[in-house]
Design a protein around this motif. Sequence first.
Motif, PDB file in Angstrom:
ATOM      1  N   CYS A   1      19.577  15.053 -11.339  1.00 39.11           N
ATOM      2  CA  CYS A   1      19.142  14.421 -10.098  1.00 39.11           C
ATOM      3  C   CYS A   1      18.253  15.395  -9.338  1.00 39.11           C
ATOM      4  O   CYS A   1      18.204  16.590  -9.650  1.00 39.11           O
ATOM      5  N   ASP A   2      17.542  14.860  -8.358  1.00 40.90           N
ATOM      6  CA  ASP A   2      16.522  15.623  -7.640  1.00 40.90           C
ATOM      7  C   ASP A   2      17.154  16.342  -6.441  1.00 40.90           C
ATOM      8  O   ASP A   2      17.621  15.698  -5.500  1.00 40.90           O
TER       9      ASP A   2
ATOM     10  N   THR B   1      16.050  17.681  -3.929  1.00 42.74           N
ATOM     11  CA  THR B   1      15.518  17.484  -2.574  1.00 42.74           C
ATOM     12  C   THR B   1      16.159  16.252  -1.933  1.00 42.74           C
ATOM     13  O   THR B   1      15.931  15.981  -0.751  1.00 42.74           O
ATOM     14  N   GLU B   2      16.940  15.483  -2.735  1.00 37.25           N
ATOM     15  CA  GLU B   2      17.567  14.274  -2.181  1.00 37.25           C
ATOM     16  C   GLU B   2      19.013  14.524  -1.771  1.00 37.25           C
ATOM     17  O   GLU B   2      19.791  15.082  -2.537  1.00 37.25           O
TER      18      GLU B   2
ATOM     19  N   CYS C   1      21.884  13.423  -4.047  1.00 35.24           N
ATOM     20  CA  CYS C   1      22.061  14.278  -5.233  1.00 35.24           C
ATOM     21  C   CYS C   1      22.986  15.452  -4.886  1.00 35.24           C
ATOM     22  O   CYS C   1      23.928  15.762  -5.621  1.00 35.24           O
TER      23      CYS C   1
ATOM     24  N   THR D   1      14.155  26.316 -15.787  1.00 34.21           N
ATOM     25  CA  THR D   1      13.826  24.962 -15.300  1.00 34.21           C
ATOM     26  C   THR D   1      15.011  24.041 -15.624  1.00 34.21           C
ATOM     27  O   THR D   1      15.833  24.360 -16.495  1.00 34.21           O
TER      28      THR D   1
ATOM     29  N   ASP E   1      18.045  19.324 -10.176  1.00 32.96           N
ATOM     30  CA  ASP E   1      16.698  19.876 -10.369  1.00 32.96           C
ATOM     31  C   ASP E   1      16.199  20.488  -9.062  1.00 32.96           C
ATOM     32  O   ASP E   1      16.026  19.790  -8.068  1.00 32.96           O
TER      33      ASP E   1
ATOM     34  N   GLY F   1      13.431  22.633  -9.194  1.00 29.52           N
ATOM     35  CA  GLY F   1      12.138  23.215  -9.544  1.00 29.52           C
ATOM     36  C   GLY F   1      12.296  24.454 -10.399  1.00 29.52           C
ATOM     37  O   GLY F   1      13.396  24.798 -10.842  1.00 29.52           O
TER      38      GLY F   1
END
Length: 326
Positions: free
Chosen positions: A5-6, A8-9, A12, A150, A167, A169
């Motif tokens: 999952c991202d 920045t959210e 997540c 990564t 994730d 980055g």
Amino acid sequence: MAEFCDGTEEQCLKRAAQLLNAGSCVALPTETVYGLAARYDVEEAVHSVFRLKGRPNDNPLIVHVASIAQAAQVGDVSNTVVRSLMDAFWPGPLTIVVPKVPSVLSAVTAGLPTVAIRCPAHDVFRTILQSTGPLVAPSANVSGRPSPTTAAHVLHDFANADVLVVDGGECQVGLESTVVHVNNSTISILRPGDITSQQLARYGTVAVQSQHNAENAIPMAPGMKYRHYAPDAEVVLLSTVAEAQQFTTHARDTCMLLIETNELQNLVTEERTGWKSVRELHQHSLYSNLRDADALGITMIVCVCTARIRENEALMNRLQKAQSKR
Ligand code: TXA
Ligand code: MG
């Protein structure tokens, strides 16, 4: 199946914290490399970290914290040099080995009386630590693979495991933290990293642990004895471009060349053919390149270690480990 999952959210991060608090392992980004996190105080969670990685259980884990207050939950942080290192370098890529408090599980420290503590400088990890408290987190690779820089690297290693990968980055530092042990005012470097001996020397007398320890010396970080970071390909370290050119005249189509950016620019304008892959030699991308070399079926990785590269003790340490075949 691993999923991601991202980071920045908000959803997540919430989910990651919930899974961790329920005793699961979650891969999280740090500024150095991705870590496979779990609660430090739940025995089954700690065991599953070892199991998932295939990590020998005599290799202790680093406990990650959001603050000096959280560090004091797991270790004795009263030494004044320890405190000054925390003030100077936290959050950041410095892990400090201190006496553990009795309640820390011996599975975490592999039976040692000490615990390694680090405060990562990545917003995702720090946010999660606020709602979980301290977390163990070794590098999120299967043991013997290069550390992941990564989320894709983590997904590759744990494709079939039930792990959430957050994730965040690409990792900025790209090599694992410096690990130190402090005794009175002597700072022993157990593993070189982005925080250098020169930087540490402002806070005490720095001793670099050699591979060949005197018997009464402090042991190296136990993990340093394992074969790490070694790709399938043979790794050759040279000091000039000219040597590299000569070295592989007959086998370049299976070779990867790693070289400093400015040297690379000279080389590319001089000659465009020969090597299967020519990449920048930099700590930030080393592990990615080692992983790519395996994927490309490279048989030899030639690294040109010019003076500037040789000054980077952490990078040279990882290159030498990649070179060693034991
Ligand atoms: O940058 C990093 O440190 C990354 C990220 C995820 O934070 N973590 C990492 O963890 O590299 P790991 O488990 O791959 O490496 C931890 C190293 C090992 O060499 C281990 O032996 C050493 O730290 N270590 C852990 N506890 C120790 C202790 N009590 N005494 C000496 N060495 C210790
Ligand atoms: Mg590791």
